[in-house]
Design a protein around this motif. Structure first.
Motif, PDB file in Angstrom:
ATOM      1  N   ALA A  75       0.833  -1.206   0.000  1.00 36.27           N
ATOM      2  CA  ALA A  75       0.000   0.000   0.000  1.00 36.27           C
ATOM      3  C   ALA A  75       0.866   1.254   0.000  1.00 36.27           C
ATOM      4  CB  ALA A  75      -0.921   0.000   1.213  1.00 36.27           C
ATOM      5  N   LEU A  76       1.920   1.262   0.853  1.00 32.63           N
ATOM      6  CA  LEU A  76       2.822   2.409   0.909  1.00 32.63           C
ATOM      7  C   LEU A  76       3.588   2.567  -0.406  1.00 32.63           C
ATOM      8  CD1 LEU A  76       4.267   2.100   4.526  1.00 32.63           C
ATOM      9  CD2 LEU A  76       2.791   3.919   3.658  1.00 32.63           C
ATOM     10  N   ALA A  77       3.973   1.428  -1.002  1.00 30.78           N
ATOM     11  CA  ALA A  77       4.701   1.473  -2.275  1.00 30.78           C
ATOM     12  C   ALA A  77       3.812   2.046  -3.383  1.00 30.78           C
ATOM     13  CB  ALA A  77       5.189   0.078  -2.650  1.00 30.78           C
ATOM     14  N   THR A  78       2.566   1.597  -3.438  1.00 27.12           N
ATOM     15  CA  THR A  78       1.631   2.113  -4.450  1.00 27.12           C
ATOM     16  C   THR A  78       1.399   3.603  -4.261  1.00 27.12           C
ATOM     17  OG1 THR A  78       0.509  -0.035  -4.569  1.00 27.12           O
ATOM     18  CG2 THR A  78      -0.692   1.878  -5.405  1.00 27.12           C
ATOM     19  N   TYR A  79       1.218   4.009  -3.011  1.00 24.18           N
ATOM     20  CA  TYR A  79       1.035   5.428  -2.703  1.00 24.18           C
ATOM     21  C   TYR A  79       2.275   6.229  -3.102  1.00 24.18           C
ATOM     22  CZ  TYR A  79       0.105   9.611   0.124  1.00 24.18           C
ATOM     23  OH  TYR A  79      -0.099  10.901   0.547  1.00 24.18           O
ATOM     24  N   GLY A  80       3.453   5.668  -2.842  1.00 25.22           N
ATOM     25  CA  GLY A  80       4.703   6.335  -3.214  1.00 25.22           C
ATOM     26  C   GLY A  80       4.872   6.454  -4.716  1.00 25.22           C
ATOM     27  N   ILE A  81       4.457   5.412  -5.460  1.00 29.39           N
ATOM     28  CA  ILE A  81       4.589   5.442  -6.922  1.00 29.39           C
ATOM     29  C   ILE A  81       3.685   6.530  -7.513  1.00 29.39           C
ATOM     30  CG2 ILE A  81       4.124   4.148  -9.046  1.00 29.39           C
ATOM     31  CD1 ILE A  81       4.899   1.598  -7.443  1.00 29.39           C
ATOM     32  N   ILE A  82       2.450   6.622  -7.003  1.00 31.19           N
ATOM     33  CA  ILE A  82       1.505   7.614  -7.544  1.00 31.19           C
ATOM     34  C   ILE A  82       1.948   9.028  -7.198  1.00 31.19           C
ATOM     35  CG2 ILE A  82      -0.856   8.504  -7.393  1.00 31.19           C
ATOM     36  CD1 ILE A  82      -1.768   5.623  -6.904  1.00 31.19           C
ATOM     37  N   THR A  83       2.195   9.278  -5.904  1.00 27.53           N
ATOM     38  CA  THR A  83       2.472  10.644  -5.452  1.00 27.53           C
ATOM     39  C   THR A  83       3.932  11.052  -5.616  1.00 27.53           C
ATOM     40  OG1 THR A  83       2.792   9.856  -3.175  1.00 27.53           O
ATOM     41  CG2 THR A  83       0.588  10.605  -3.795  1.00 27.53           C
ATOM     42  N   GLY A  84       4.838  10.081  -5.663  1.00 28.10           N
ATOM     43  CA  GLY A  84       6.262  10.409  -5.760  1.00 28.10           C
ATOM     44  C   GLY A  84       6.855  10.237  -7.142  1.00 28.10           C
ATOM     45  N   MET A  85       6.143   9.537  -8.029  1.00 29.22           N
ATOM     46  CA  MET A  85       6.686   9.298  -9.368  1.00 29.22           C
ATOM     47  C   MET A  85       5.732   9.791 -10.469  1.00 29.22           C
ATOM     48  SD  MET A  85       8.254   5.443  -8.893  1.00 29.22           S
ATOM     49  CE  MET A  85       9.158   4.972  -7.428  1.00 29.22           C
ATOM     50  N   ALA A  86       4.514   9.214 -10.508  1.00 33.14           N
ATOM     51  CA  ALA A  86       3.600   9.507 -11.620  1.00 33.14           C
ATOM     52  C   ALA A  86       3.071  10.939 -11.586  1.00 33.14           C
ATOM     53  CB  ALA A  86       2.443   8.507 -11.607  1.00 33.14           C
ATOM     54  N   LEU A  87       2.536  11.375 -10.440  1.00 29.09           N
ATOM     55  CA  LEU A  87       1.961  12.725 -10.364  1.00 29.09           C
ATOM     56  C   LEU A  87       2.992  13.824 -10.620  1.00 29.09           C
ATOM     57  CD1 LEU A  87      -0.763  12.946  -7.559  1.00 29.09           C
ATOM     58  CD2 LEU A  87      -0.937  13.697  -9.930  1.00 29.09           C
ATOM     59  N   PRO A  88       4.211  13.744 -10.037  1.00 26.94           N
ATOM     60  CA  PRO A  88       5.215  14.770 -10.356  1.00 26.94           C
ATOM     61  C   PRO A  88       5.547  14.832 -11.840  1.00 26.94           C
ATOM     62  CG  PRO A  88       5.868  13.585  -8.382  1.00 26.94           C
ATOM     63  CD  PRO A  88       4.684  12.862  -8.947  1.00 26.94           C
ATOM     64  N   MET A  89       5.490  13.680 -12.521  1.00 27.37           N
ATOM     65  CA  MET A  89       5.762  13.677 -13.956  1.00 27.37           C
ATOM     66  C   MET A  89       4.653  14.403 -14.705  1.00 27.37           C
ATOM     67  SD  MET A  89       8.172  12.422 -15.927  1.00 27.37           S
ATOM     68  CE  MET A  89       8.272  13.332 -17.449  1.00 27.37           C
ATOM     69  N   VAL A  90       3.397  14.166 -14.311  1.00 29.55           N
ATOM     70  CA  VAL A  90       2.271  14.863 -14.937  1.00 29.55           C
ATOM     71  C   VAL A  90       2.363  16.364 -14.678  1.00 29.55           C
ATOM     72  CG1 VAL A  90      -0.250  15.141 -14.898  1.00 29.55           C
ATOM     73  CG2 VAL A  90       0.744  12.865 -14.848  1.00 29.55           C
ATOM     74  N   LEU A  91       2.845  16.722 -13.496  1.00 26.26           N
ATOM     75  CA  LEU A  91       2.947  18.128 -13.122  1.00 26.26           C
ATOM     76  C   LEU A  91       4.149  18.830 -13.750  1.00 26.26           C
ATOM     77  CD1 LEU A  91       2.036  17.868  -9.331  1.00 26.26           C
ATOM     78  CD2 LEU A  91       0.725  19.078 -11.075  1.00 26.26           C
ATOM     79  N   PHE A  92       5.026  18.089 -14.399  1.00 30.25           N
ATOM     80  CA  PHE A  92       6.240  18.689 -14.953  1.00 30.25           C
ATOM     81  C   PHE A  92       5.939  19.850 -15.907  1.00 30.25           C
ATOM     82  CE2 PHE A  92       9.713  19.024 -17.994  1.00 30.25           C
ATOM     83  CZ  PHE A  92      10.816  19.108 -17.149  1.00 30.25           C
ATOM     84  N   PRO A  93       5.022  19.699 -16.891  1.00 26.72           N
ATOM     85  CA  PRO A  93       4.733  20.839 -17.780  1.00 26.72           C
ATOM     86  C   PRO A  93       4.084  22.016 -17.075  1.00 26.72           C
ATOM     87  CG  PRO A  93       3.988  18.762 -18.755  1.00 26.72           C
ATOM     88  CD  PRO A  93       4.302  18.491 -17.315  1.00 26.72           C
ATOM     89  N   SER A  94       3.545  21.786 -15.870  1.00 24.11           N
ATOM     90  CA  SER A  94       2.885  22.879 -15.159  1.00 24.11           C
ATOM     91  C   SER A  94       3.872  23.913 -14.639  1.00 24.11           C
ATOM     92  CB  SER A  94       2.037  22.337 -13.995  1.00 24.11           C
ATOM     93  OG  SER A  94       2.859  21.842 -12.960  1.00 24.11           O
ATOM     94  N   ALA A  95       5.179  23.701 -14.873  1.00 30.47           N
ATOM     95  CA  ALA A  95       6.151  24.749 -14.556  1.00 30.47           C
ATOM     96  C   ALA A  95       5.776  26.032 -15.285  1.00 30.47           C
ATOM     97  CB  ALA A  95       7.559  24.302 -14.957  1.00 30.47           C
TER      98      ALA A  95
END
Length: 504
Positions: free
Chosen positions: A270-290
């Motif tokens: 559960a912690l790993a899945t949460y880490g993948i979403i919030t620590g890997m996938a979401l930051p990547m989606v937010l990258f163009p939002s710079a």
């Protein structure tokens, strides 16, 4: 004197350039973390976000926005001393709150870790996080002054410095742990966070001290009470809104791992899945939002000045251009993440799940980018209550999906909730702005044309992928970069004439 449009454009360019640079550094940092502390460690670190966000909401909250608006208004009438007075009164009050918050976190760290976050390992991390609250508050308050003055050099430099110090400090702690035979864990990320905030705070303190000496400014207590009453009266509704919204964010963040366990995952999974979403996938989606984040920062004081001067036409044009280019950027991001999300996640993080989540989360890009800028415009117009309503609506939807969709559908239920909540928030933002400013919306220019061009760009990129794949079969990372560059170039070429007209 530089024109208002050129000042806004230059400030946006500086912030965007710095934003992209810091995010690139941040991605290498996240790749490093994914290889050293793993997805579980990243999930544990992300559990601290509700505490840090709540502290920011309580200690800075509405004060940062109101300080920026008030300083911008005083600057518009040529009162530099008034701007400094507002800065120091607001910062002093916020720092007092932050010291109190830091003490409370230190005292109740074990209780927070066990009974609220549900992870005992976070207790020692909270002790370190508490120290970063006051220094982060100082840094945030000072850069709000520079944003109000449309001076983006100092905020950009402090942002870059903070990121560099954070990464280097974490790497240093990692090397010390390895040399002593200690297994690296999430504690090194919090130490890096503290070091980065301390460095940025010191830098901004030196910068504002030099600014004060340049204008020969001296603080007088006689003006403090008046400025404090003005700031507090304007900011307490916004602060209350921020606290309420942050509490809902915190509830969401704390619930996700526990609801994931209900659908059959172990605690580590559960912690790993949460880490993948919030620590890997979401930051990547937010990258163009710079880009959109930089525009949002510059829009708030500009819209506030337009409203104060009665320039309704400028406000209308600002909203129209913002919607158009946020949707163009978002639709392009959808194409990149949906077509290449799996490859990006696998190549960068060596994690196939990150790629799958990235493909799903890619669909929220247009709404995510649009919300950040439209919310800033609403705040600039003083419509803080409307911002609160749309935030509550979006977060309530997400929490409902966390409570009821995750146990039945797993993590996909949460991702669907994210998409639906961002869509609802975007619709509400547009409706609220439509009532505040009579702007027009061209679906052909904002949605249909970009979508059609995206199809063309994807076709070009897939054709390039087929050609490049033959010559660069052994270098998939470089192949992916070149394909996205080809896709971006073909997409951007259709909009260059419009961009040139906008700059003119």
């Amino acid at each position: 004197m530089m024109s208002r449009k050129k000042t806004l454009l230059l400030g946006t360019i500086i912030l965007t350039g710095t934003g992209f640079l810091t995010r690139i550094i941040g991605f290498f940092y996240r790749i490093f973390l994914s290889h050293t502390i793993g997805a579980t460690g990243m999930g544990i670190y992300q559990l601290l976000s509700p505490v840090s966000f709540l502290c920011a909401a309580i200690c800075i909250g509405g004060f940062q926005t109101i300080m920026s608006r008030t300083i911008a208004a005083k600057n518009a009438v040529g009162s530099k001393k008034g701007g400094f007075d507002v800065l120091f009164v607001g910062t002093g009050f916020c720092v007092c709150l932050s010291v109190l918050a830091a003490c409370l976190i230190r005292i109740f760290s074990n209780f927070i870790a066990i009974h609220i976050l549900g992870e005992p390992e976070t207790a020692r991390m909270l002790d370190i996080l508490a120290l970063s609250v006051p220094v982060s508050t100082i840094h945030t308050c000072i850069i709000s002054y520079y944003y109000a003055r449309k001076k983006t050099g100092i905020p950009s430099a402090s942002q870059l410095l903070e990121q560099l110090i954070r990464v280097l400090s974490s790497y240093l702690v990692y090397q010390i742990m390895i040399s002593r035979g200690i297994k690296p864990d999430a504690i090194m990320t919090v130490i890096g966070l503290l070091a980065g905030e301390a460095g940025a705070s010191l830098f901004t303190l030196i910068a504002i001290a030099w600014e004060c000496s340049k204008y020969n400014y001296h603080f007088h207590l006689s003006e403090a009470e008046k400025n404090f009453k003005e700031l507090f009266t304007l900011s307490y509704p916004l602060t209350a809104n921020r606290i309420c919204i942050t509490l809902l964010h915190s509830v969401e963040a704390v619930l996700i791992p526990s609801r994931l366990r209900l659908c059959g995952l172990s605690n580590n999974q559960a912690l790993a899945t949460y880490g993948i979403i919030t620590g890997m996938a979401l930051p990547m989606v937010l990258f163009p939002s710079a880009l959109t984040s930089s525009v949002a920062v510059m829009l708030l004081p500009s819209v506030a000045e337009d409203q104060a001067a009665g320039n309704d036409e400028n406000v209308k044009k600002t909203i129209e251009v913002t919607i158009k280019y946020c949707l163009i950027l978002g639709i392009f991001a959808v194409g990149v993440f949906c077509a290449y999300g799996n490859a990006i996640g696998t190549l960068l993080f060596q994690n196939e799940e990150a790629g799958k989540y990235l493909q799903i989360l890619g669909f929220i890009s247009p709404f995510l980018y649009l919300n950040s800028t439209l919310t800033s415009i609403l705040n600039g117009l003083g419509k803080t209550r409307l911002c609160f309503y749309q935030n509550i609506a979006g977060l309530s939807i997400r929490i409902l999906f966390v409570l009821f969709a995750i146990p039945s559908f797993g993590v996909k239920g949460y991702l669907w909730g994210l998409l639906f909540s961002e869509l609802v928030s975007s619709v509400l933002n547009v409706i609220f702005l439509k009532k505040s400013a009579r702007f027009s919306f061209n679906a052909m220019q904002c949605i249909l044309k970009p979508s059609g061009l995206l199809m063309i760009a994807l076709g070009v990129s897939f054709f390039a992928d087929a050609i490049l794949g033959r010559f660069m079969a052994g270098n998939s990372i470089l192949n992916l970069i070149l394909v996205i560059l080809v896709m971006g170039s073909s997409y951007l070429s259709f909009y260059l004439p419009t961009i040139r007209r906008l700059k003119a």
